[in-house]
Write an enzyme that holds these catalytic residues in place. Structure first.
Site, PDB file in Angstrom:
ATOM      1  N   SER A  25       0.796  -1.227   0.000  1.00 52.95           N
ATOM      2  CA  SER A  25       0.000   0.000   0.000  1.00 52.95           C
ATOM      3  C   SER A  25       0.826   1.273   0.000  1.00 52.95           C
ATOM      4  O   SER A  25       2.046   1.245  -0.020  1.00 52.95           O
ATOM      5  CB  SER A  25      -0.935   0.047   1.216  1.00 52.95           C
ATOM      6  OG  SER A  25      -0.186   0.258   2.387  1.00 52.95           O
ATOM      7  N   THR A  57      -1.225   0.640  -6.368  1.00 56.63           N
ATOM      8  CA  THR A  57      -1.340   0.109  -5.015  1.00 56.63           C
ATOM      9  C   THR A  57      -2.677   0.595  -4.451  1.00 56.63           C
ATOM     10  O   THR A  57      -3.551   1.013  -5.211  1.00 56.63           O
ATOM     11  CB  THR A  57      -0.127   0.524  -4.142  1.00 56.63           C
ATOM     12  OG1 THR A  57      -0.181  -0.194  -2.908  1.00 56.63           O
ATOM     13  CG2 THR A  57      -0.058   2.008  -3.904  1.00 56.63           C
ATOM     14  N   TYR A  58      -2.838   0.526  -3.137  1.00 60.09           N
ATOM     15  CA  TYR A  58      -4.075   0.994  -2.521  1.00 60.09           C
ATOM     16  C   TYR A  58      -3.748   1.895  -1.334  1.00 60.09           C
ATOM     17  O   TYR A  58      -2.645   1.864  -0.789  1.00 60.09           O
ATOM     18  CB  TYR A  58      -4.961  -0.176  -2.090  1.00 60.09           C
ATOM     19  CG  TYR A  58      -4.308  -1.086  -1.076  1.00 60.09           C
ATOM     20  CD1 TYR A  58      -4.518  -0.899   0.283  1.00 60.09           C
ATOM     21  CD2 TYR A  58      -3.470  -2.118  -1.484  1.00 60.09           C
ATOM     22  CE1 TYR A  58      -3.908  -1.716   1.216  1.00 60.09           C
ATOM     23  CE2 TYR A  58      -2.859  -2.943  -0.565  1.00 60.09           C
ATOM     24  CZ  TYR A  58      -3.083  -2.741   0.784  1.00 60.09           C
ATOM     25  OH  TYR A  58      -2.470  -3.560   1.703  1.00 60.09           O
ATOM     26  N   GLY A  72       5.658  -2.181   1.444  1.00 60.97           N
ATOM     27  CA  GLY A  72       5.776  -3.473   0.780  1.00 60.97           C
ATOM     28  C   GLY A  72       6.752  -3.431  -0.379  1.00 60.97           C
ATOM     29  O   GLY A  72       7.653  -2.591  -0.436  1.00 60.97           O
ATOM     30  N   ALA A  73       6.563  -4.344  -1.318  1.00 66.84           N
ATOM     31  CA  ALA A  73       7.490  -4.489  -2.446  1.00 66.84           C
ATOM     32  C   ALA A  73       7.667  -3.194  -3.232  1.00 66.84           C
ATOM     33  O   ALA A  73       8.755  -2.908  -3.743  1.00 66.84           O
ATOM     34  CB  ALA A  73       7.009  -5.606  -3.368  1.00 66.84           C
ATOM     35  N   ALA A  74       6.614  -2.391  -3.323  1.00 64.24           N
ATOM     36  CA  ALA A  74       6.694  -1.131  -4.077  1.00 64.24           C
ATOM     37  C   ALA A  74       7.679  -0.147  -3.452  1.00 64.24           C
ATOM     38  O   ALA A  74       8.121   0.787  -4.121  1.00 64.24           O
ATOM     39  CB  ALA A  74       5.310  -0.494  -4.189  1.00 64.24           C
TER      40      ALA A  74
END
Length: 116
Positions: A25, A57-58, A72-74
């Site tokens: 996110s 993403t959100y 996260g991964a982002a």
């Protein structure tokens, strides 16, 4: 027929944190998110002005003033201090498109609101 149209945008926000070990996110200052009509869980597209990365993403609403944290991964796609554009889209029919005006929020380097 419906079309994907720009719903809202936070223009030139600055990344304040990147948390690789979080689930995912983007965490956005709650007041800023609400002003931009972004809701918790809403899908957004992030465009990194510094490196050209673009990803989806959100939204998670954050408590810290000016917070913009990619999780996260982002988190590997941004660096703290990068300037990003946060975009949200909505599906609209012809009538909705004709009546719609996107919500655009401009911020400074501290993610303080300059203009809406």
């Amino acid at each position: 027929m419906t079309f994907e149209m720009l719903y809202s945008k936070i223009h030139r926000a600055t990344i304040t944190d990147a948390n690789l070990n979080y689930i995912g996110s983007i965490t956005i200052d709650e007041d800023l998110a609400k002003l931009a009509k972004l809701r918790e869980g809403m899908k957004v597209e992030i465009v990194d002005v510094n490196n050209g990365e673009r990803f989806s993403t959100y939204v998670i609403l954050g408590k810290k003033r000016g917070e913009i944290c990619v999780n996260g991964a982002a988190a590997r796609k941004v660096a703290i201090g990068d300037v990003v554009i946060i975009l949200a889209y909505a599906s609209m029919n012809e009538d909705e498109i004709n009546a719609h005006k996107p919500c655009i929020v401009l911020v400074d380097e501290k993610n303080e609101i300059l203009e809406k």
